[in-house]
Design a protein around this motif. Structure first.
Motif: not given
Length: 151
Positions: A43-54, A121-126, A143-151
């Motif tokens: 699966l492709l998972v994109s988002g903003e990395l934040i500290p665990q406590w936050q 996922s390959p068969d489902h839009a995020g 990879t740093p940044g958002y993937s083009p697939l995550a659009g």
């Protein structure tokens, strides 16, 4: 093949591990977080990395009444982050680090935490906008940044 090589393949990426560990040691909230795209079990998972406590603090605030468990976890993890941060400062200035600070500093990083995560996922839009916690050892690529697939 040596046992050491096999162990490296099964563990988390050392660069990502270091990156996440440094984020977790921040003592101030980040907004926005650092954009990452991860491959996790196909699966492709994109988002903003934040500290665990936050992450725990934001989960506790998701409902109108703060969840005591997540609030307590946020406070505990924030305390550990503060101890690790203080240990780094003391170490860098030649000061003596306490046992609690050393333990917090040396705690292994096992999870990463994303805000505004989108899971594709390959068969489902995020679908997006969720808080996501995943094991570092389950990430097979990133990879740093958002993937083009995550659009």
């Amino acid at each position: 093949m040596s046992d050491r090589m096999r162990a490296d393949w099964g563990g988390p990426d050392k660069v990502l591990d270091t990156y996440v560990a440094q984020m977790d040691r921040l003592t101030e909230p980040v907004d926005p977080g650092v954009q990452l795209s991860l491959t996790v079990h196909g699966l492709l998972v994109s988002g903003e990395l934040i500290p665990q406590w936050q992450w725990f603090a934001e989960v506790s605030e998701m409902t109108n009444n703060e969840d005591a468990f997540y609030t307590g976890m946020a406070e505990h993890v924030k305390e550990q982050s503060d101890l690790a941060h203080a240990a780094v400062k003391l170490r860098d200035t030649g000061g003596e680090v306490t046992h609690r600070q050393y333990t917090a500093l040396m705690a292994p990083t096992s999870y990463l935490h994303l805000r505004n995560a989108r899971i594709h996922s390959p068969d489902h839009a995020g679908r997006g906008g969720c808080l996501w916690r995943g094991r570092l050892c389950d990430v097979s690529g990133w990879t740093p940044g958002y993937s083009p697939l995550a659009g």
